[in-house]
Scaffold this motif. Sequence first.
Motif, PDB file in Angstrom:
ATOM      1  N   PHE A  76       1.624   4.325 -11.771  1.00 33.76           N
ATOM      2  CA  PHE A  76       0.433   4.614 -11.113  1.00 33.76           C
ATOM      3  C   PHE A  76       1.076   5.926 -10.189  1.00 33.76           C
ATOM      4  CE2 PHE A  76      -2.228   4.497  -6.942  1.00 33.76           C
ATOM      5  CZ  PHE A  76      -3.234   5.279  -7.398  1.00 33.76           C
ATOM      6  N   ALA A  77       0.702   7.253 -10.310  1.00 34.51           N
ATOM      7  CA  ALA A  77       1.102   8.250  -9.417  1.00 34.51           C
ATOM      8  C   ALA A  77       0.866   8.344  -8.045  1.00 34.51           C
ATOM      9  CB  ALA A  77       0.536   9.380 -10.116  1.00 34.51           C
ATOM     10  N   GLY A  78      -0.063   7.281  -7.504  1.00 27.89           N
ATOM     11  CA  GLY A  78      -0.527   7.032  -6.067  1.00 27.89           C
ATOM     12  C   GLY A  78      -1.609   8.228  -5.812  1.00 27.89           C
ATOM     13  N   ILE A  79      -2.144   8.002  -4.609  1.00 29.12           N
ATOM     14  CA  ILE A  79      -3.119   8.866  -4.193  1.00 29.12           C
ATOM     15  C   ILE A  79      -2.875   9.378  -2.961  1.00 29.12           C
ATOM     16  CG2 ILE A  79      -4.557   6.933  -3.343  1.00 29.12           C
ATOM     17  CD1 ILE A  79      -7.023   8.647  -4.121  1.00 29.12           C
ATOM     18  N   LEU A 109      -1.582  -0.867   1.076  1.00 30.08           N
ATOM     19  CA  LEU A 109      -0.497   0.085   0.622  1.00 30.08           C
ATOM     20  C   LEU A 109       0.026  -0.231  -0.817  1.00 30.08           C
ATOM     21  CD1 LEU A 109       1.691   0.253   4.001  1.00 30.08           C
ATOM     22  CD2 LEU A 109       0.501   2.325   2.937  1.00 30.08           C
ATOM     23  N   SER A 110       0.369  -1.495  -1.100  1.00 28.72           N
ATOM     24  CA  SER A 110       0.507  -1.833  -2.370  1.00 28.72           C
ATOM     25  C   SER A 110      -0.037  -1.323  -3.520  1.00 28.72           C
ATOM     26  CB  SER A 110       0.940  -3.255  -2.519  1.00 28.72           C
ATOM     27  OG  SER A 110      -0.505  -3.713  -2.414  1.00 28.72           O
ATOM     28  N   ALA A 111      -1.438  -1.011  -3.251  1.00 21.00           N
ATOM     29  CA  ALA A 111      -2.562  -0.523  -4.200  1.00 21.00           C
ATOM     30  C   ALA A 111      -2.361   1.006  -4.200  1.00 21.00           C
ATOM     31  CB  ALA A 111      -3.730  -1.085  -3.899  1.00 21.00           C
ATOM     32  N   ILE A 112      -2.242   1.641  -3.036  1.00 24.23           N
ATOM     33  CA  ILE A 112      -2.397   3.074  -3.356  1.00 24.23           C
ATOM     34  C   ILE A 112      -0.875   4.130  -3.052  1.00 24.23           C
ATOM     35  CG2 ILE A 112      -4.087   3.045  -1.876  1.00 24.23           C
ATOM     36  CD1 ILE A 112      -2.780   4.183   0.520  1.00 24.23           C
ATOM     37  N   ARG A 172       8.639   6.175   1.032  1.00 21.21           N
ATOM     38  CA  ARG A 172       9.115   6.941  -0.207  1.00 21.21           C
ATOM     39  C   ARG A 172       8.162   7.033  -1.324  1.00 21.21           C
ATOM     40  NH1 ARG A 172      14.578   5.449   1.425  1.00 21.21           N
ATOM     41  NH2 ARG A 172      14.516   3.466  -0.032  1.00 21.21           N
ATOM     42  N   GLU A 173       7.398   5.919  -1.358  1.00 19.89           N
ATOM     43  CA  GLU A 173       6.259   5.770  -2.302  1.00 19.89           C
ATOM     44  C   GLU A 173       4.978   6.322  -1.749  1.00 19.89           C
ATOM     45  OE1 GLU A 173       8.402   1.821  -4.412  1.00 19.89           O
ATOM     46  OE2 GLU A 173       6.269   1.779  -3.741  1.00 19.89           O
ATOM     47  N   LEU A 174       4.803   6.483  -0.522  1.00 17.38           N
ATOM     48  CA  LEU A 174       3.474   6.764  -0.038  1.00 17.38           C
ATOM     49  C   LEU A 174       3.235   8.379  -0.067  1.00 17.38           C
ATOM     50  CD1 LEU A 174       1.126   5.606   1.597  1.00 17.38           C
ATOM     51  CD2 LEU A 174       2.339   6.081   3.681  1.00 17.38           C
ATOM     52  N   ARG A 175       2.071   8.736  -0.527  1.00 17.52           N
ATOM     53  CA  ARG A 175       1.684  10.277  -0.650  1.00 17.52           C
ATOM     54  C   ARG A 175       1.007  10.479   0.444  1.00 17.52           C
ATOM     55  NH1 ARG A 175      -0.664  11.628  -6.456  1.00 17.52           N
ATOM     56  NH2 ARG A 175      -0.345  13.799  -5.407  1.00 17.52           N
ATOM     57  N   ILE A 176       1.290  11.600   1.156  1.00 15.57           N
ATOM     58  CA  ILE A 176       0.528  12.141   2.224  1.00 15.57           C
ATOM     59  C   ILE A 176      -0.017  13.600   1.961  1.00 15.57           C
ATOM     60  CG2 ILE A 176       0.291  12.881   4.754  1.00 15.57           C
ATOM     61  CD1 ILE A 176       0.675   9.855   4.483  1.00 15.57           C
ATOM     62  N   GLY A 177      -1.238  13.655   1.480  1.00 13.75           N
ATOM     63  CA  GLY A 177      -1.717  14.949   1.193  1.00 13.75           C
ATOM     64  C   GLY A 177      -2.137  16.098   2.101  1.00 13.75           C
ATOM     65  N   THR A 190      -9.284  -2.555   5.878  1.00 12.49           N
ATOM     66  CA  THR A 190      -9.245  -4.082   5.803  1.00 12.49           C
ATOM     67  C   THR A 190      -9.314  -4.496   4.420  1.00 12.49           C
ATOM     68  OG1 THR A 190     -11.586  -3.718   6.126  1.00 12.49           O
ATOM     69  CG2 THR A 190     -10.235  -4.135   8.011  1.00 12.49           C
ATOM     70  N   SER A 191      -9.479  -3.782   3.563  1.00 10.42           N
ATOM     71  CA  SER A 191      -9.562  -4.411   1.966  1.00 10.42           C
ATOM     72  C   SER A 191      -8.387  -4.908   1.166  1.00 10.42           C
ATOM     73  CB  SER A 191     -10.063  -3.191   0.970  1.00 10.42           C
ATOM     74  OG  SER A 191     -11.301  -2.646   1.656  1.00 10.42           O
ATOM     75  N   SER A 192      -8.660  -5.899   0.534  1.00  9.86           N
ATOM     76  CA  SER A 192      -7.503  -6.576  -0.158  1.00  9.86           C
ATOM     77  C   SER A 192      -6.995  -5.355  -1.243  1.00  9.86           C
ATOM     78  CB  SER A 192      -8.061  -7.543  -0.956  1.00  9.86           C
ATOM     79  OG  SER A 192      -8.852  -7.374  -1.847  1.00  9.86           O
ATOM     80  N   SER A 193      -5.829  -5.828  -1.788  1.00 12.80           N
ATOM     81  CA  SER A 193      -5.127  -4.903  -2.804  1.00 12.80           C
ATOM     82  C   SER A 193      -5.831  -4.899  -3.862  1.00 12.80           C
ATOM     83  CB  SER A 193      -3.928  -5.480  -3.053  1.00 12.80           C
ATOM     84  OG  SER A 193      -3.232  -4.797  -4.396  1.00 12.80           O
ATOM     85  N   SER A 194      -6.453  -5.947  -4.382  1.00 12.33           N
ATOM     86  CA  SER A 194      -7.308  -6.188  -5.531  1.00 12.33           C
ATOM     87  C   SER A 194      -8.730  -5.107  -5.488  1.00 12.33           C
ATOM     88  CB  SER A 194      -7.606  -7.606  -5.873  1.00 12.33           C
ATOM     89  OG  SER A 194      -8.347  -8.148  -4.803  1.00 12.33           O
ATOM     90  N   THR A 195      -9.120  -5.395  -4.089  1.00 18.93           N
ATOM     91  CA  THR A 195     -10.363  -4.592  -3.861  1.00 18.93           C
ATOM     92  C   THR A 195     -10.063  -2.829  -4.113  1.00 18.93           C
ATOM     93  OG1 THR A 195     -11.408  -5.999  -2.434  1.00 18.93           O
ATOM     94  CG2 THR A 195     -12.262  -3.973  -2.210  1.00 18.93           C
ATOM     95  N   ILE A 196      -9.054  -2.700  -3.411  1.00 13.62           N
ATOM     96  CA  ILE A 196      -8.609  -1.121  -3.511  1.00 13.62           C
ATOM     97  C   ILE A 196      -8.378  -0.806  -4.955  1.00 13.62           C
ATOM     98  CG2 ILE A 196      -6.926   0.475  -2.875  1.00 13.62           C
ATOM     99  CD1 ILE A 196      -8.848  -0.205  -0.613  1.00 13.62           C
ATOM    100  N   GLN A 197      -7.698  -1.532  -5.660  1.00 15.04           N
ATOM    101  CA  GLN A 197      -7.477  -1.212  -7.016  1.00 15.04           C
ATOM    102  C   GLN A 197      -8.867  -1.117  -7.770  1.00 15.04           C
ATOM    103  OE1 GLN A 197      -4.880  -4.411  -8.211  1.00 15.04           O
ATOM    104  NE2 GLN A 197      -3.048  -3.424  -7.539  1.00 15.04           N
ATOM    105  N   SER A 198      -9.860  -2.022  -7.758  1.00 16.14           N
ATOM    106  CA  SER A 198     -11.156  -1.905  -8.099  1.00 16.14           C
ATOM    107  C   SER A 198     -11.781  -0.723  -7.872  1.00 16.14           C
ATOM    108  CB  SER A 198     -11.880  -3.010  -7.992  1.00 16.14           C
ATOM    109  OG  SER A 198     -13.259  -2.992  -8.397  1.00 16.14           O
TER     110      SER A 198
END
Length: 364
Positions: free
Chosen positions: A321-324, A312-315, A143-148, A276-284
């Motif tokens: 955060f509106a999500g991407i 998923l926790s980052a996006i 429900r929080e995941l945005r599919i564009g 394969t990236s970590s949440s902190s890397t994706i956020q960066s």
Amino acid sequence: MHIRTFRAASLQDALEEIRNQMGTDASVLHTRQVRDGWMGWLGRTYVEVTAGLRGVDDAKTPDDSIPQADAEVPVTVPIRSGYMQAEPTFPGPFEGFREQLIDAGVSPKTALRWLKSTESFTVGLGDSINEPWMDHLQRSIARELRIGGPIRTQPGAKHIVALVGPTGVGKTTTIAKLAAGFRIQERRRVGLVTIDTFRIAAVQQLEAYAEIMDLPMEVVENPSQMQPAIERLGDVDLVLLDTAGRSPSSDARIDQLVELLRMAQPDETHLVMAATSSSSTIQSVLKGFAPAHPTAAILTKLDEATSTAGVLSAITASDDFAGIPLSYLTNGQQVPDDIQVASAEPLLSRLLPGSFVTNQMEAA
């Protein structure tokens, strides 16, 4: 002990009401989320907090005529101004999921949000819960995941799409997969532009793909060359721009990218990131490439990701955060096969180690 139950839209609202009506010496005995409406459907979610206030006679032998607190020993939390509620406990399966989510790189705050949403969902189902708890958790995250959706083109209308992102995430290979898909399957006229002159091998790699697929290609070294290069591609339906990998922490390199994009005027800009990236890397990466104004994201290397919980926790969308929106997923190096239009299932099936499900991904 004087015991009362309060219901409010949020925990903070409930605590404020408890302070106003029972004072700062009151203690929280129990919290839970409830939903009104028929069988929990079509209703609103509330936080229900049971609070107690010990009286002056509570230390004496209790009078049987006075209702006592529950026989079980509650964990009491004093209500103080500015005090944050103690970390709640969940039914058995949820407690295990929280630990796994945190171990997989999800922040405690996000794990708590996901599990509270899942608990609220299952409460609404009442006694009709027949599916595994993991299914409910996956639905809550979905429900929080945005599919564009995918890139869409029209014959005769030049559509410019740029791919940006850090080094090593597979932008050039993804460009080749997209080009092949639109050229072979969609029967569109495709042109390629590369501005990745920092890596000679990247230019040679894209040139090889362009030659195999018989596509026009231009190499751009500075912003002034961008528009003439796009014009030289001729009457194409889709222009795909391959950019050099940049560190999201390098402001100067990001500024150069922004200037190149300003000259290209892309209709869409897709931020390419590795699953394969970590949440902190994706956020960066999201923060560093924000000046490029990405309109969507592509997740690559899904086949190498043992868990997608951190990504998923980052996006996904949250309060701050509106999500991407996601456009495509890739799961290998094969051109053009290992790419598909983004959907929730391949990501959620790999949520945690052990929940991994092999998926045969269809080409876009």
